[in-house]
Design an enzyme around this catalytic site. Structure first.
Site, PDB file in Angstrom:
ATOM      1  N   TYR A 155       2.403   1.552 -14.739  1.00 21.10           N
ATOM      2  CA  TYR A 155       2.786   1.628 -13.053  1.00 21.10           C
ATOM      3  C   TYR A 155       3.806   2.073 -12.394  1.00 21.10           C
ATOM      4  CZ  TYR A 155       4.839  -2.341 -10.631  1.00 21.10           C
ATOM      5  OH  TYR A 155       5.289  -3.591  -9.015  1.00 21.10           O
ATOM      6  N   ALA A 157       4.293   5.562 -12.515  1.00 24.45           N
ATOM      7  CA  ALA A 157       3.451   6.099 -11.719  1.00 24.45           C
ATOM      8  C   ALA A 157       3.050   5.930 -10.437  1.00 24.45           C
ATOM      9  CB  ALA A 157       2.288   6.679 -13.101  1.00 24.45           C
TER      10      ALA A 157
END
Ligand SMILES: NC(=O)c1ccc[n+]([C@@H]2O[C@H](COP(=O)([O-])OP(=O)(O)OC[C@H]3O[C@@H](n4cnc5c(N)ncnc54)[C@H](O)[C@@H]3O)[C@@H](O)[C@H]2O)c1
Length: 256
Positions: A155, A157
């Site tokens: 999430y 990233a």
């Protein structure tokens, strides 16, 4: 802008049937905009169809934002037949809170696909239509894309990628008269957070957010509306605005 002046403005809101997208839909309609909701077919979209039944200022499209062909067709349909597109709020997204060892490549790819590639696809199709006419795109990043928080490998990233995508699109599209910005919310009480945050997460956020509370979807919607409105934010582009009760700026916090 007055309610009357917004009458000629059409905004696509992805994820417009729930949480932040839903609050943004309600606020923009209140301010006189026409709104096209792009969301997955399901209970939330059904309920939203019911809520706005008979309201000619709302357009509904059952669209998966990762489906390039369908997105292209629906953006064209909105622009040609519902109202000339003037903006986009990319609110569709999914989340997971899993330790890196428990994050499968499949989950990682899925989160990147919906959050990043989906945002890119809808943004690009909307920009193609608005090019030369002027318009504003607002993406939704997150404080999880600005700081390293536990369990956010996929999430976080994806949201970090949204930050860079926003900056690059702002540069590429400036010459076409388009602005691109992002909001980076802190913890906001929505169905997503209800599904993902445990009680221990909630306690942690209360400790680390100086304002000592979760935000409300309306408090994100008003910043999205600001970024969509040329008369309010006409010289703002490539910017990431944290709306997080002070989380990003915080150092030592005196919390009992
Ligand atoms: N709630 C928070 O604390 C928080 C914090 C930071 C960022 N965000 C981001 O804000 C955005 C909205 O989140 P929310 O909290 O309102 O969540 P939500 O789950 O309430 O709403 C998300 C919406 O996106 C839709 N959606 C999911 N996948 C889709 C797809 N492939 N195609 C089309 N629609 C799809 C869902 O159906 C849902 O209606 C997300 O990008 C999320 O990552 C939320």
């Amino acid at each position: 802008m007055s309610e009357k002046e917004n009458k000629n403005k059409t905004i696509i809101i992805t994820g417009g049937a729930s949480g932040i997208g839903q609050a943004t839909t309600a606020l923009l309609l209140e301010r006189g905009y026409r709104v096209a909701i792009f969301d997955l077919e399901g209970d939330a979209l059904q309920a939203t169809r019911k809520q706005y039944a008979g309201n000619g200022d709302v357009f509904f499209a059952a669209v998966d934002v990762t489906n390039e062909t369908l997105v292209g067709d629906m953006v064209a349909d909105v622009d040609d037949n519902f109202g000339e597109l003037t903006g986009l709020a990319n609110c569709a997204g999914i989340a997971a809170d899993k330790h890196v060892f428990d994050t499968s490549p499949e989950l990682f790819r899925k989160i990147l696909d919906i959050n990043v590639v989906g945002t890119f696809i809808v943004g690009k199709e909307a920009a193609r239509r608005m090019k030369g006419r002027g318009g504003s795109i607002v993406n939704i990043a997150s404080i999880s894309g600005l700081r390293g928080s536990k369990g956010r490998s996929a999430y976080g990233a994806s949201k970090g990628a949204i930050v860079t995508l926003t900056q690059v699109m702002a540069v590429d599209l400036a010459e076409h008269g388009l602005r691109v910005n992002a909001v980076a919310p802190g913890p906001i009480d929505t169905p997503m957070v209800e599904a993902v945050h445990t009680q221990s997460d909630r306690d942690l956020y209360h400790r680390y957010v100086p304002m000592n509370r979760y935000g409300k979807p309306d408090e994100i919607a008003s910043v999205i509306a600001f970024l969509l409105d040329d008369s309010q934010s006409g010289y703002v582009t490539g910017e990431i605005i944290a709306v997080d009760g002070g989380y990003r700026g915080a150092g030592l916090i005196n919390r009992k």
